[in-house]
Design a protein around this motif. Structure first.
Motif, mmCIF file in Angstrom:
data_model
loop_
_atom_site.group_PDB
_atom_site.id
_atom_site.type_symbol
_atom_site.label_atom_id
_atom_site.label_comp_id
_atom_site.label_asym_id
_atom_site.label_seq_id
_atom_site.Cartn_x
_atom_site.Cartn_y
_atom_site.Cartn_z
ATOM 1 N N ARG A 33 0.829 -1.201 0.000
ATOM 2 C CA ARG A 33 0.000 0.000 0.000
ATOM 3 C C ARG A 33 0.866 1.255 0.000
ATOM 4 O O ARG A 33 0.604 2.215 -0.720
ATOM 5 C CB ARG A 33 -0.896 -0.005 1.240
ATOM 6 N N ALA A 40 1.918 6.523 -6.932
ATOM 7 C CA ALA A 40 0.880 7.392 -7.480
ATOM 8 C C ALA A 40 1.266 8.851 -7.284
ATOM 9 O O ALA A 40 1.117 9.677 -8.204
ATOM 10 C CB ALA A 40 -0.454 7.103 -6.811
ATOM 11 N N ALA A 41 1.776 9.179 -6.092
ATOM 12 C CA ALA A 41 2.166 10.568 -5.812
ATOM 13 C C ALA A 41 3.261 10.995 -6.777
ATOM 14 O O ALA A 41 3.222 12.103 -7.335
ATOM 15 C CB ALA A 41 2.639 10.705 -4.369
ATOM 16 N N LEU A 42 4.240 10.103 -6.997
ATOM 17 C CA LEU A 42 5.348 10.427 -7.891
ATOM 18 C C LEU A 42 4.853 10.606 -9.327
ATOM 19 O O LEU A 42 5.239 11.562 -10.024
ATOM 20 C CB LEU A 42 6.393 9.322 -7.833
ATOM 21 N N LEU A 44 1.884 11.477 -10.322
ATOM 22 C CA LEU A 44 1.141 12.729 -10.421
ATOM 23 C C LEU A 44 2.109 13.908 -10.498
ATOM 24 O O LEU A 44 1.904 14.847 -11.278
ATOM 25 C CB LEU A 44 0.207 12.874 -9.216
#
Lengths: 287, 294
Positions: A33, A40-42, A44
């Motif tokens: 997780r 995902a943060a990277l 984005l």
């Protein structure tokens, strides 16, 4: 310094690992997780850099320019405009002070109206809260811009802008303070035959006033920072001169104005934190 | 139920009354003094701030008139067409709104990374060397005292117009304010794991990684989300100085008196801010709950 490291033997290590699997590595689900979230943060962030047109060329030349500007800024020098800037400083202070005060006066009744324990009707306090949220959703600078078109250029527009934005934020803070208070004095007043207004006046006010005063001072500190920038859209104070001098590339004046801002904010923070701790009776924490 | 009320002797009562009245008088004098100081400040500030209540009330109708004018003309019969006309430029505005959100996201992310790197150096319980600690603190203080918009103005001159200076300005300011909050979190940790790690021979970076970071991470994330909310608002005005986002269109609409555009853009911004607030609030509650479970 020589540090001897004690390494557990391989057998001990294996025994510890089976006994305390949590201590050696987090369980796989958490790890997956975490990795997915970070990925995902990277992703984005990379998309953002691409979408907003970042490139290293511009970054490099920009940083070079910035370094050049900083050498030009030294030493800070107001030129012949010192009296003008001092006046702008007073204007900034006046905007922050009157804006906070006016906002607080209007926010005060709203704070009680938006509190669950004063207005029992759920729709009423829900409506008041949404109004406060809407006011809060619009930035001070947008308000300043609107007021400039309504009352004209000058510090008065700044005062109104700071006041309007403060209503939303202080109203929320006040209502939270009112909701956090102790019920007993209120019940006491009601039990001895006081009306709801008297319950607010004698049961609630004495409890919330010190909290409100300290929040007000805290807010004054924050508004002092904000009032330096409302000038950028023409609403008076230091920001007006700062924006002007940056546009005409007078770097020594720019650095002088920024220095004035820093000193003003520092002095206000110092005084108001002393006052705040005097009001709520706690020693200031270490710097 | 009869109660016997014991009355004090007169001498005692007068003494007590006098003390009570003196105390009340003292308080009243203090309140009056504070009120007088505040009134003088108001008078001075009104004079410097060019407050003209008469002018304001004479033109108060302009204020209400303005808000009246920015309302769109909607008729029930032609609602669809009216809405379409009100939001005639919706595609463009939505694109700018996405830009604004990305500016806020990148600004928060870069700022949080910077704050994460500096906050351990600024905490009194991890760094004994006052020189390092105080210089880290003063640097963070400088970054958060200079308003974002001032950085944005400077960066627009250095980097050119566009979202890039906006992101950098937000990042620097965020680094300053998050750095302070992060350092406060770090100063309030339980020191036992740190002592344990140090006793087991861990270096400073190992201590931070294994003894400090696990304790503070959920709080850091929660503060980061809170800052993201604030930065969405800030990013919406970055366009005022040419640093990208929806602010550019808003300032144009206000300056050029495109009345219905003003309300259309303002509503978009308010709705976005509210949605982001709701979303991050949920996330933050989960994070805090997660932190407390452990």
């Amino acid at each position: 310094m020589n540090r001897a490291r004690i390494q557990p033997a391989a057998a001990d290590h294996a025994r510890l690992a089976t006994a305390f699997p949590q201590a050696m590595a987090p369980d796989p689900a958490t790890r997956v997780r975490l990795l997915v979230t970070a990925g995902a943060a990277l992703a984005l962030a990379l998309f953002g850099f691409w979408h907003l047109g970042f490139n290293f060329d511009r970054l490099g030349t920009g940083l070079g320019q910035l370094a050049h500007f900083i050498t030009l800024m030294m030493p800070p020098d107001p030129g012949t405009q010192l009296p003008l800037y001092i006046h702008a400083l007073w204007e900034t202070l006046a905007i922050a002070f009157l804006g906070t005060l006016l906002g607080a006066l209007i926010a005060f009744p709203f704070g009680f109206l938006a509190a669950k324990n004063v207005i029992a009707n759920i729709f009423a306090h829900f409506a008041v809260r949404r109004v406060l949220d809407t006011v809060r959703g619009v930035d001070k600078l947008i308000w300043a811009l609107i007021y400039v078109t309504v009352v004209g250029l000058g510090p008065f527009a700044g005062i109104l802008a700071i006041a309007t934005a403060s209503i939303g934020e202080l109203g929320k803070l006040f209502s939270e303070a009112v909701e956090a208070l102790d019920r007993k004095p209120v019940e006491g007043v009601t039990a001895s035959g006081g009306s709801p207004m008297e319950a607010v006046r004698f049961g609630m006010l004495p409890q919330v006033l010190p909290v409100l005063a300290s929040q007000l001072l805290y807010y004054f500190e924050s508004n002092a920072r904000q009032s330096t920038i409302v000038g950028i859209v023409g609403a008076g104070g230091l920001g007006l001169h700062l924006a002007e001098q940056i546009r005409v590339l007078e770097w020594q004046k720019v650095s002088f104005l920024i220095l004035m801002m820093l000193v003003m904010v520092g002095v206000i923070d110092f005084i108001s934190s002393r006052l705040r701790f005097a009001i709520i009776g706690r020693a200031p924490t270490s710097v | 139920m009869p109660h016997a009320v014991t009355l004090l002797p007169d001498a005692q009562i007068t003494a007590l009354t006098r003390t009570y009245e003196a105390a009340v008088r003292e308080r009243r004098r203090a309140s009056l003094l504070v009120a007088a100081v505040i009134l003088i400040c108001i008078a001075l500030a009104s004079w410097v701030g060019e407050v003209k209540p008469l002018v304001f009330f004479a033109h108060a109708d302009r204020l209400t008139g303005y808000f009246w004018q920015i309302l769109p003309t909607l008729h029930w019969q032609t609602l669809g067409a009216d809405l379409a006309e009100w939001y005639w430029n919706l595609d463009h505005w939505l694109k700018l709104l996405v830009d604004t959100l990305l500016i806020a996201y990148l600004g928060t992310l870069l700022g949080a990374i910077g704050a994460f790197a500096l906050c351990f150096l600024a905490s009194a319980n991890l760094v004994r060397n006052p020189l390092i600690r105080l210089s880290a603190r003063r640097f963070l203080e400088f970054c958060r005292t200079v308003p974002e918009l001032v950085f944005a103005l400077l960066f627009v001159v250095a980097f050119g117009l566009g979202p890039m200076p906006g992101v950098l300005a937000l990042a620097i300011h965020t680094m300053g304010s998050l750095g302070k909050l992060f350092a406060e979190v770090v100063e309030n940790i339980d020191m036992k794991p740190v002592e344990g790690a140090t006793a087991a021979g861990a270096s400073w970076t190992e201590t931070v990684r294994f003894a400090v970071v696990p304790q503070v991470l959920s709080n850091f994330a929660s503060y980061g989300l809170l800052r993201f909310e604030i930065n969405v608002r800030e990013a919406s005005i970055m366009g005022f100085v040419g640093a990208g986002g929806i602010g550019q269109d808003l300032i144009e609409a206000i300056r050029k008196f495109y009345y219905s555009d003003v309300s259309a853009i303002l509503l978009l911004i308010i709705a976005t801010v509210m949605l982001i607030d709701l979303g991050t609030e949920k996330l933050r509650h989960r994070l805090i709950g997660f932190g407390e479970q452990r």
